[in-house]
Design a protein around this motif. Structure first.
Motif, PDB file in Angstrom:
ATOM      1  N   HIS A 132       8.056  83.968 -35.271  1.00  0.00           N
ATOM      2  CA  HIS A 132       8.464  84.171 -34.311  1.00  0.00           C
ATOM      3  C   HIS A 132       7.936  82.377 -34.053  1.00  0.00           C
ATOM      4  O   HIS A 132       7.880  81.399 -35.270  1.00  0.00           O
ATOM      5  CB  HIS A 132       7.512  84.436 -33.960  1.00  0.00           C
ATOM      6  CG  HIS A 132       6.540  84.791 -34.021  1.00  0.00           C
ATOM      7  ND1 HIS A 132       5.618  86.103 -33.654  1.00  0.00           N
ATOM      8  CD2 HIS A 132       5.713  84.553 -35.076  1.00  0.00           C
ATOM      9  CE1 HIS A 132       4.627  85.930 -33.728  1.00  0.00           C
ATOM     10  NE2 HIS A 132       4.458  84.723 -35.022  1.00  0.00           N
ATOM     11  N   SER A 142       5.759  81.384 -32.443  1.00  0.00           N
ATOM     12  CA  SER A 142       3.716  81.782 -31.133  1.00  0.00           C
ATOM     13  C   SER A 142       2.856  80.676 -32.266  1.00  0.00           C
ATOM     14  O   SER A 142       1.997  80.095 -32.280  1.00  0.00           O
ATOM     15  CB  SER A 142       3.859  82.960 -31.402  1.00  0.00           C
ATOM     16  OG  SER A 142       4.533  83.303 -30.717  1.00  0.00           O
ATOM     17  N   GLN A 171       1.699  78.030 -31.346  1.00  0.00           N
ATOM     18  CA  GLN A 171       0.468  78.411 -30.307  1.00  0.00           C
ATOM     19  C   GLN A 171      -0.911  77.801 -30.663  1.00  0.00           C
ATOM     20  O   GLN A 171      -1.206  76.785 -29.703  1.00  0.00           O
ATOM     21  CB  GLN A 171       0.421  79.478 -29.701  1.00  0.00           C
ATOM     22  CG  GLN A 171       1.440  80.068 -29.123  1.00  0.00           C
ATOM     23  CD  GLN A 171       1.239  81.301 -28.518  1.00  0.00           C
ATOM     24  OE1 GLN A 171       0.388  81.687 -28.031  1.00  0.00           O
ATOM     25  NE2 GLN A 171       1.435  82.019 -28.156  1.00  0.00           N
ATOM     26  N   ARG A 199      13.828  86.337 -39.581  1.00  0.00           N
ATOM     27  CA  ARG A 199      13.557  87.548 -39.963  1.00  0.00           C
ATOM     28  C   ARG A 199      14.411  87.900 -40.391  1.00  0.00           C
ATOM     29  O   ARG A 199      16.458  87.956 -40.706  1.00  0.00           O
ATOM     30  CB  ARG A 199      13.620  88.594 -38.687  1.00  0.00           C
ATOM     31  CG  ARG A 199      11.960  88.099 -38.140  1.00  0.00           C
ATOM     32  CD  ARG A 199      12.121  89.077 -36.293  1.00  0.00           C
ATOM     33  NE  ARG A 199      10.922  87.833 -35.800  1.00  0.00           N
ATOM     34  CZ  ARG A 199      10.972  88.622 -34.921  1.00  0.00           C
ATOM     35  NH1 ARG A 199      11.428  89.872 -33.992  1.00  0.00           N
ATOM     36  NH2 ARG A 199       9.796  87.467 -34.006  1.00  0.00           N
ATOM     37  N   GLN A 225      14.377  80.346 -31.265  1.00  0.00           N
ATOM     38  CA  GLN A 225      13.037  80.810 -30.518  1.00  0.00           C
ATOM     39  C   GLN A 225      12.718  79.178 -29.743  1.00  0.00           C
ATOM     40  O   GLN A 225      12.106  78.261 -30.193  1.00  0.00           O
ATOM     41  CB  GLN A 225      11.857  81.377 -30.814  1.00  0.00           C
ATOM     42  CG  GLN A 225      12.325  82.513 -30.725  1.00  0.00           C
ATOM     43  CD  GLN A 225      11.338  83.823 -31.342  1.00  0.00           C
ATOM     44  OE1 GLN A 225       9.800  83.279 -31.789  1.00  0.00           O
ATOM     45  NE2 GLN A 225      11.556  85.595 -30.964  1.00  0.00           N
ATOM     46  N   GLU A 268       8.932  78.484 -27.397  1.00  0.00           N
ATOM     47  CA  GLU A 268       8.011  79.026 -27.184  1.00  0.00           C
ATOM     48  C   GLU A 268       6.876  78.037 -25.774  1.00  0.00           C
ATOM     49  O   GLU A 268       7.531  77.187 -25.486  1.00  0.00           O
ATOM     50  CB  GLU A 268       6.606  78.814 -28.561  1.00  0.00           C
ATOM     51  CG  GLU A 268       5.194  79.592 -28.432  1.00  0.00           C
ATOM     52  CD  GLU A 268       5.712  81.305 -28.593  1.00  0.00           C
ATOM     53  OE1 GLU A 268       6.646  81.265 -29.764  1.00  0.00           O
ATOM     54  OE2 GLU A 268       4.729  82.394 -28.447  1.00  0.00           O
ATOM     55  N   PHE A 294       2.267  92.593 -27.179  1.00  0.00           N
ATOM     56  CA  PHE A 294       2.062  91.837 -28.080  1.00  0.00           C
ATOM     57  C   PHE A 294       0.832  91.452 -29.116  1.00  0.00           C
ATOM     58  O   PHE A 294      -0.163  91.495 -27.756  1.00  0.00           O
ATOM     59  CB  PHE A 294       2.925  90.026 -27.820  1.00  0.00           C
ATOM     60  CG  PHE A 294       3.924  90.279 -27.778  1.00  0.00           C
ATOM     61  CD1 PHE A 294       5.212  90.970 -28.016  1.00  0.00           C
ATOM     62  CD2 PHE A 294       4.128  90.734 -25.950  1.00  0.00           C
ATOM     63  CE1 PHE A 294       6.602  90.703 -27.921  1.00  0.00           C
ATOM     64  CE2 PHE A 294       5.902  90.330 -25.634  1.00  0.00           C
ATOM     65  CZ  PHE A 294       7.082  90.567 -26.524  1.00  0.00           C
ATOM     66  N   PHE A 326      -0.559  89.068 -29.685  1.00  0.00           N
ATOM     67  CA  PHE A 326      -1.633  87.207 -29.237  1.00  0.00           C
ATOM     68  C   PHE A 326      -1.832  87.332 -27.914  1.00  0.00           C
ATOM     69  O   PHE A 326      -1.839  87.035 -27.210  1.00  0.00           O
ATOM     70  CB  PHE A 326      -0.235  86.552 -29.626  1.00  0.00           C
ATOM     71  CG  PHE A 326       0.537  86.678 -29.723  1.00  0.00           C
ATOM     72  CD1 PHE A 326       1.203  88.035 -31.158  1.00  0.00           C
ATOM     73  CD2 PHE A 326       1.098  86.472 -28.875  1.00  0.00           C
ATOM     74  CE1 PHE A 326       2.578  87.607 -30.774  1.00  0.00           C
ATOM     75  CE2 PHE A 326       3.111  86.443 -29.067  1.00  0.00           C
ATOM     76  CZ  PHE A 326       3.587  87.463 -30.361  1.00  0.00           C
ATOM     77  N   THR A 327      -1.304  88.160 -27.181  1.00  0.00           N
ATOM     78  CA  THR A 327      -0.805  88.359 -25.808  1.00  0.00           C
ATOM     79  C   THR A 327      -1.193  89.504 -25.148  1.00  0.00           C
ATOM     80  O   THR A 327      -1.265  90.836 -25.256  1.00  0.00           O
ATOM     81  CB  THR A 327       0.135  87.823 -24.654  1.00  0.00           C
ATOM     82  OG1 THR A 327       1.289  88.943 -25.600  1.00  0.00           O
ATOM     83  CG2 THR A 327       0.440  86.908 -25.295  1.00  0.00           C
ATOM     84  N   GLY A 358       9.861  87.243 -23.834  1.00  0.00           N
ATOM     85  CA  GLY A 358       8.382  88.283 -24.381  1.00  0.00           C
ATOM     86  C   GLY A 358       7.447  87.444 -23.484  1.00  0.00           C
ATOM     87  O   GLY A 358       6.852  85.976 -23.971  1.00  0.00           O
ATOM     88  N   CYS A 359       5.982  87.701 -22.764  1.00  0.00           N
ATOM     89  CA  CYS A 359       4.750  86.687 -22.410  1.00  0.00           C
ATOM     90  C   CYS A 359       3.751  87.704 -22.184  1.00  0.00           C
ATOM     91  O   CYS A 359       3.824  88.578 -22.535  1.00  0.00           O
ATOM     92  CB  CYS A 359       5.992  86.288 -21.163  1.00  0.00           C
ATOM     93  SG  CYS A 359       5.731  87.221 -19.782  1.00  0.00           S
ATOM     94  N   GLY A 360       3.153  86.773 -21.128  1.00  0.00           N
ATOM     95  CA  GLY A 360       1.214  87.594 -21.153  1.00  0.00           C
ATOM     96  C   GLY A 360       0.609  86.526 -21.200  1.00  0.00           C
ATOM     97  O   GLY A 360       0.895  85.340 -21.496  1.00  0.00           O
ATOM     98  N   ALA A 391       1.560  82.362 -22.514  1.00  0.00           N
ATOM     99  CA  ALA A 391       2.203  82.101 -23.365  1.00  0.00           C
ATOM    100  C   ALA A 391       3.565  83.372 -22.769  1.00  0.00           C
ATOM    101  O   ALA A 391       3.415  83.819 -22.612  1.00  0.00           O
ATOM    102  CB  ALA A 391       2.000  82.090 -24.424  1.00  0.00           C
ATOM    103  N   PHE A 392       4.671  82.240 -23.695  1.00  0.00           N
ATOM    104  CA  PHE A 392       5.896  83.222 -23.387  1.00  0.00           C
ATOM    105  C   PHE A 392       6.780  83.123 -24.383  1.00  0.00           C
ATOM    106  O   PHE A 392       6.587  81.588 -24.774  1.00  0.00           O
ATOM    107  CB  PHE A 392       7.048  83.027 -22.337  1.00  0.00           C
ATOM    108  CG  PHE A 392       7.177  81.696 -21.722  1.00  0.00           C
ATOM    109  CD1 PHE A 392       8.112  80.439 -21.973  1.00  0.00           C
ATOM    110  CD2 PHE A 392       5.958  80.940 -21.310  1.00  0.00           C
ATOM    111  CE1 PHE A 392       8.340  79.787 -22.156  1.00  0.00           C
ATOM    112  CE2 PHE A 392       6.179  79.530 -20.593  1.00  0.00           C
ATOM    113  CZ  PHE A 392       7.148  78.691 -21.041  1.00  0.00           C
ATOM    114  N   GLY A 393       7.972  83.651 -24.884  1.00  0.00           N
ATOM    115  CA  GLY A 393       8.964  83.483 -26.474  1.00  0.00           C
ATOM    116  C   GLY A 393       9.720  84.216 -26.005  1.00  0.00           C
ATOM    117  O   GLY A 393      10.621  85.111 -25.227  1.00  0.00           O
TER     118      GLY A 393
END
Ligand code: PHE
Length: 342
Positions: A170, A172, A175, A196, A209, A211, A250, A252-253, A283-285, A306-308
């Protein structure tokens, strides 16, 4: 005789004519050869003078032939070079492919970058080959945590320093790299390739992606929602969108959410901002305190979100492309159809 042969040599216009002159003089039945044969019937005294004379003649003729052959060759090469000369200053003949096309992935990255630039974000990048630390550990994936397995990771042999390497699963990890590089307020997006071990109509082993990361002292979940809504309106070119934030996980969030966007689906055609269908787009958080700490900041002072999202996926949605695999097959007809004019 010598004068006559030399005249023939000079008159020979090409290598074939010169060869004929050679045969007529030095060939088995050539004029010079015949005279050399005549030496046998001479007295020893005659031979003493005629022998060296005839041998000298033969050698001079042979040398003259070689010189002429060399000159003809050089002239022939010069003529060919002149005839086949290419004027490199002429404009290119383009034929059927008059113009290249911008690949939809590049186009969508440019669109996303422009929208977030308007919101104050800059662009950050990281390497495709990542260390296990940046891809997982620093992002609060504990060693042996099942979430590591969820990513179908491509593992690589460790580097010279013994660091475990992976193809990043990803964006991320950027970040962490962005926090290491900068000081808050940090507002970056990080578009790039991700990997992947997965392949079907909507998954390719390599995909893209983008981020997003904001770190400062006061950003909260309301800002996250606003940024994502502004982005979706601008990207899908609609005045209003409804978005659905579903709780998710996730490492990380915290809290983590998945976001769906309201749409109307008719076959491959998707309209946004209307209808009662929902499509998951990202996805985010809020950035997990452990991640803020791994980035080098005190989570009691700094926080953020953060979001991706999958670039290929939202490109397919926006432009109605049915098969993700076609993105990476380099079929010129597909590119002509879906590519963008520069
Ligand atoms: N990295 C997550 C994924 O690949 C997406 C994500 C990014 C989620 C940032 C939350 C925050 O699925």
């Amino acid at each position: 005789l010598e004068r006559q042969i030399r005249g023939d040599i000079d008159a020979a216009a090409d290598e074939a004519a010169l060869e004929a002159v050679r045969v007529a003089a030095l060939g088995k039945k050539g004029s010079v050869s015949e005279r050399l044969k005549g030496l046998g019937g001479m007295t020893p005294d005659e031979r003493k003078t005629m022998g060296p004379a005839l041998n000298g003649l033969r050698n001079r003729i042979a040398a003259a032939l070689a010189d002429r052959r060399e000159a003809l060759k050089r002239a022939g090469l010069a003529a060919r070079l002149a005839a086949e000369a290419v004027d490199v200053t002429l404009p290119v003949r383009l034929g059927g492919l008059a113009e290249g096309r911008i690949h939809p992935v590049s186009q969508v990255i440019d669109e996303i970058t422009a929208i977030f630039a308007d919101l104050g974000f800059s662009v950050a990048e990281g390497p495709d080959i990542e260390t296990d630390y940046y891809n997982f550990t620093a992002l609060n994936f504990p060693v042996g945590h099942p979430a590591r397995e969820m990513h179908d990771t491509f593992f690589l042999p460790p580097d010279a320093a013994g660091e475990k390497l992976v193809l990043r699963t990803h964006t991320s990890p950027v970040q962490i790299r962005s926090m290491e590089r900068g000081t808050p307020p940090i507002r970056v997006i990080c578009p790039g390739r991700t990997y992947r071990n997965d392949s079907d109509q909507t998954h390719t082993p390599m995909f893209h992606q983008v981020e997003g990361l904001v770190i400062d002292t006061e950003s909260h979940i309301g800002h996250l929602k606003w940024v994502l809504e502004e982005f979706c309106k601008a990207f899908f070119e609609v005045p209003k969108v409804s978005m659905r934030f579903r709780p998710s996980f996730f490492p990380f969030t915290e809290p983590s959410m998945e976001v769906d966007i309201q749409c109307d689906r008719r076959g491959n055609e998707v309209r946004f901002g209307e209808g009662d269908d929902w499509l998951e787009i990202l996805g985010c958080g809020m950035v997990h305190p452990n991640v803020v700490r791994a980035g080098g900041f005190d989570p009691d002072v700094y926080q953020g979100f953060a979001f991706g999202m999958g670039i290929d996926r939202i490109a397919m949605l926006k432009y109605g492309m049915p098969d993700l695999r076609a993105f990476f097959e380099a079929d010129i007809r597909w590119l002509k159809h879906y590519g963008f004019r520069p």
